[in-house]
Scaffold this active site. Structure first.
Site, mmCIF file in Angstrom:
data_model
loop_
_atom_site.group_PDB
_atom_site.id
_atom_site.type_symbol
_atom_site.label_atom_id
_atom_site.label_comp_id
_atom_site.label_asym_id
_atom_site.label_seq_id
_atom_site.Cartn_x
_atom_site.Cartn_y
_atom_site.Cartn_z
ATOM 1 C CD GLU A 184 -7.904 12.953 15.757
ATOM 2 O OE1 GLU A 184 -7.194 11.956 15.984
ATOM 3 O OE2 GLU A 184 -8.164 13.332 14.606
ATOM 4 C CG HIS A 187 -5.918 8.284 19.235
ATOM 5 N ND1 HIS A 187 -6.251 8.690 17.958
ATOM 6 C CD2 HIS A 187 -4.886 9.057 19.613
ATOM 7 C CE1 HIS A 187 -5.445 9.669 17.593
ATOM 8 N NE2 HIS A 187 -4.594 9.901 18.574
ATOM 9 C CG ASN A 188 -9.105 7.804 15.368
ATOM 10 O OD1 ASN A 188 -7.976 7.775 15.836
ATOM 11 N ND2 ASN A 188 -9.340 7.602 14.091
ATOM 12 C CB SER A 190 -2.494 8.079 15.798
ATOM 13 O OG SER A 190 -2.916 9.424 15.832
ATOM 14 C CE1 TYR A 249 -48.304 0.115 27.213
ATOM 15 C CE2 TYR A 249 -47.263 -0.254 25.085
ATOM 16 C CZ TYR A 249 -48.287 0.300 25.832
ATOM 17 O OH TYR A 249 -49.256 1.020 25.238
ATOM 18 C CB SER A 270 -47.622 -7.449 31.727
ATOM 19 O OG SER A 270 -48.917 -7.906 31.380
ATOM 20 C CE LYS A 292 -10.914 9.999 5.624
ATOM 21 N NZ LYS A 292 -9.450 9.780 5.604
ATOM 22 N NE ARG A 318 -37.260 0.101 33.140
ATOM 23 C CZ ARG A 318 -36.734 -0.988 33.670
ATOM 24 N NH1 ARG A 318 -36.353 -1.003 34.935
ATOM 25 N NH2 ARG A 318 -36.589 -2.085 32.947
ATOM 26 C CG ASN A 327 0.138 0.556 -4.933
ATOM 27 O OD1 ASN A 327 -0.668 0.364 -5.830
ATOM 28 N ND2 ASN A 327 -0.107 1.375 -3.924
ATOM 29 C CE LYS A 381 -5.359 5.960 14.813
ATOM 30 N NZ LYS A 381 -6.247 6.061 13.734
ATOM 31 N N GLY A 394 0.842 -1.210 0.000
ATOM 32 C CA GLY A 394 0.000 0.000 0.000
ATOM 33 C C GLY A 394 0.864 1.242 0.000
ATOM 34 C CG LEU A 395 3.831 1.828 -2.320
ATOM 35 C CD1 LEU A 395 4.612 1.668 -3.612
ATOM 36 C CD2 LEU A 395 4.772 2.194 -1.183
HETATM 37 C C1 LIG Z 1 -55.418 -8.806 33.462
HETATM 38 O O1 LIG Z 1 -54.325 -9.409 32.759
HETATM 39 C C2 LIG Z 1 -54.335 -10.828 32.853
HETATM 40 C C3 LIG Z 1 -53.050 -11.357 32.217
HETATM 41 O O2 LIG Z 1 -52.590 -10.519 31.235
HETATM 42 C C4 LIG Z 1 -55.603 -11.362 32.188
HETATM 43 O O3 LIG Z 1 -55.611 -12.777 32.283
HETATM 44 C C5 LIG Z 1 -56.806 -10.763 32.869
HETATM 45 O O4 LIG Z 1 -57.978 -11.160 32.206
HETATM 46 C C6 LIG Z 1 -56.750 -9.235 32.895
HETATM 47 N N1 LIG Z 1 -57.844 -8.688 33.721
HETATM 48 C C7 LIG Z 1 -58.591 -7.644 33.382
HETATM 49 C C8 LIG Z 1 -59.611 -7.250 34.370
HETATM 50 O O5 LIG Z 1 -58.404 -7.030 32.350
HETATM 51 C C1 LIG Z 2 -1.648 1.805 -4.119
HETATM 52 O O1 LIG Z 2 -1.259 3.159 -4.028
HETATM 53 C C2 LIG Z 2 -2.304 4.096 -4.034
HETATM 54 C C3 LIG Z 2 -1.750 5.490 -3.956
HETATM 55 O O2 LIG Z 2 -0.712 5.683 -4.811
HETATM 56 C C4 LIG Z 2 -3.198 3.872 -2.857
HETATM 57 O O3 LIG Z 2 -4.283 4.767 -2.916
HETATM 58 C C5 LIG Z 2 -3.685 2.457 -2.838
HETATM 59 O O4 LIG Z 2 -4.364 2.258 -1.609
HETATM 60 C C6 LIG Z 2 -2.569 1.470 -2.947
HETATM 61 N N1 LIG Z 2 -3.236 0.186 -3.021
HETATM 62 C C7 LIG Z 2 -2.723 -0.999 -2.898
HETATM 63 C C8 LIG Z 2 -3.695 -2.114 -2.786
HETATM 64 O O5 LIG Z 2 -1.559 -1.233 -2.885
#
Ligand SMILES: *[C@@H]1O[C@H](CO)[C@@H](O)[C@H](O)[C@H]1NC(C)=O
Ligand SMILES: *[C@@H]1O[C@H](CO)[C@@H](O)[C@H](O)[C@H]1NC(C)=O
Ligand SMILES: *[C@@H]1O[C@H](CO)[C@@H](O)[C@H](O)[C@H]1NC(C)=O
Ligand SMILES: *[C@@H]1O[C@H](CO)[C@@H](O)[C@H](O)[C@H]1NC(C)=O
Ligand SMILES: *[C@@H]1O[C@H](CO)[C@@H](O)[C@H](O)[C@H]1NC(C)=O
Length: 486
Positions: free
Chosen positions: A195, A191-192, A134, A484, A482, A264, A450, A38, A188, A15-16
């Protein structure tokens, strides 16, 4: 020549592009013989006839030839585009190399890809290293920060090269063994992310100086230059001062740049990892979103004519004093960001059973890379004092620093809010600080919510580890929805 006579190069590099070329030149400067390849072979000649002219660098015109040029165990480093190009080269190399040979990926690969590749190659008896590199083009040429992780047996074979070519601070290389596969690229990536955070923090204090204090670019540059002499001394602060002063045709170039930030992806990856492992890496998160918001430039332009900010008079406080507060806010927020980054690395280390050397990570970032700073030396010192420090904020040096900064930090966050300046990172850092230091947060109420609507149950304070449900409404019927699942 027999094949073995040809084997004269210490390392092969594929890679050059600029990073590749510069790393090769850097290795050559340090006395290593590098063979290069390269896919577009004209690039090889081009390189040999120009940048590499007069060096010991050897060109190869096929992967086979490259492999034959290498001493054993062979060390082959890829500096190609992250993704399929890496996989393709690995597949090409597999039939050509032998047990114990080492493939090193120096691109910006996703750490999970590095884990997968290491497993696959180790099964076949090869060694694999994913390394962070770097420092940009200059770093690659004159001393990058290198963060290698992967097959530990490979380390002794690449250590002499890597530690020689890496940036040196106080005579020590900014390169050390990070840990098992994936860890080098993970570090690295963090690090970036950091940066991103550092840059956004700098932008926010710049924004306040510009729009609240109404300072000129040159005056702001003076402030950054002053900061660069103290605890904030860093590459990014230094270049900020230089950028703010830079003029072409009598105009400050910074004012002529469209305010829509690109990215990048490594900042985004850091956030994804943070979400995946449940670590509050809020500052990097906000810095990525700040770039997203900036890029909604047309939408912002339309909104700007509809949505009003606060009605405030020009700042009439003590500007010099306020600039000091800004420095404190920046420093404190930076401490939070690095603390969060280390929290993320700690959690990833738990998940993958990596043993990460916290202090040496800080030192790898101390020089060579974009976030290099004096501050990282302080982090290294903190982990040297206590390797298993639970959080950076608990080290005396940083505890004191935050305590000293917090008054100014709070004034800055309050003032920016009053003036309607968007400061996502400075403010999220403060919110984190106030949350992290709270023995009690209002999450008791979330648990109550929750349990009320979803019968998710909660832990009583007095009896943690047990879970109970309360009949909140006291009337019959199913208040507990329940179905959710939140
Ligand atoms: C409350 O939720 C339970 C389980 O999800 C279900 O079996 C039951 O029927 C529900 N009760 C009511 C009053 O919505
Ligand atoms: C070859 O060199 C170019 C720049 O001169 C460079 O962009 C490229 O990554 C290099 N690729 C490889 C696979 O050698
Ligand atoms: C690095 O620090 C974390 C705590 O942040 C700790 O859990 C881990 O053990 C430390 N690493 C080493 C090698 O001590
Ligand atoms: C090191 O840090 C750990 C975790 O933060 C703490 O429990 C321990 O007391 C510290 N050790 C020293 C010597 O300060
Ligand atoms: C909640 O309490 C009321 C009143 O005591 C009772 O009628 C009802 O069945 C209870 N509901 C549940 C879901 O336990």
């Amino acid at each position: 020549m027999t094949e073995d006579n040809k084997a004269q190069a210490d390392i092969g590099l594929i890679g050059l592009a600029v990073m590749g070329q510069n790393l090769i030149l850097n290795m050559n400067d340090h006395g290593f013989t590098v063979a290069c390849f390269n896919r577009t072979v004209s690039k090889v000649d081009n390189f040999l006839n120009n940048e590499a002219k007069g060096t010991k660098i050897i060109g190869a015109y096929s992967v086979e030839e490259l492999v034959q040029l290498l001493k054993k165990p062979r060390r082959i480093m890829l500096l190609v585009q992250a993704g399929t190009a890496v996989d393709n080269f690995i597949q090409t190399l597999i039939p050509l190399i032998e047990e114990g040979d080492i493939i090193i990926d120096g691109g910006n690969s996703m750490y999970k890809d590095s884990i997968r590749r290491a497993e696959e190659l180790e099964k076949k008896g090869f060694l694999y290293i994913g390394t962070g590199v770097s420092g940009g083009e200059d770093g690659a040429r004159y001393g990058p920060s290198l963060m290698p992780g992967g097959s530990e047996k490979a380390w002794e074979h690449i250590k002499p090269i890597f530690q020689k070519i890496a940036a040196q601070v106080d005579g020590q290389p900014c390169c050390d063994w990070v840990g098992p596969s994936g860890s080098g690229h993970f570090v690295k990536m963090v690090h970036n992310g950091i940066e991103y955070g550092d840059m956004q923090l700098i932008c926010e204090v710049y924004h306040i100086m510009k729009d609240v204090l109404k300072l000129s670019n040159d005056a702001i540059a003076d402030v950054f230059e002053e900061w660069n002499k103290g605890t904030l001394d860093s590459f990014l602060i230094q270049i900020t001062a230089e950028i703010l002063r830079y003029k072409e045709n009598g105009r400050h170039v910074v004012d002529l740049i469209r305010d829509s930030a690109g990215q990048k992806g490594t900042g985004k990856w850091t956030c994804i990892a943070a979400l995946e492992y449940g670590v509050p890496v809020t500052l990097i998160g906000e810095s990525v979103f700040a770039r997203c918001l900036s890029s909604l430039i047309d939408e912002r332009t339309r909104a700007s004519t509809h949505l009003k900010g606060p009605n405030v008079q020009d700042f009439d406080g003590d500007k010099k004093q306020f600039i000091e507060y800004l420095g404190q806010a920046l420093y404190a927020s930076k401490i939070i960001s690095y603390a969060q980054g280390f929290m993320l690395m700690r959690e990833a280390a738990n998940q993958y059973s990596w043993k990460l050397n916290n202090g040496s990570i800080a030192f790898m970032w101390r020089g060579g890379c974009i976030i290099r700073s004096v501050f990282l030396g302080n982090i290294k010192t903190a982990y040297d004092k206590n390797e298993s420090l639970e959080n950076l904020l608990l080290d005396n040096f940083f505890t004191d620093a935050i305590h000293k900064c917090q008054q100014g930090w709070r004034k800055v966050v309050a003032t920016a809010s009053i003036y309607g300046v968007s400061i996502p990172c400075l403010s999220t850092a403060l919110a984190f600080y106030d949350g992290y230091r709270s023995k009690r947060l209002p999450a008791n109420l979330i648990q109550a919510h929750r349990d009320y609507f979803g019968a998710h149950t909660y832990e009583p304070l007095e009896n943690p580890g047990t879970w109970i449900h309360t009949n909140w409404t006291g009337h019959s019927g199913n208040v507990t929805a329940s179905t959710y699942q939140h």
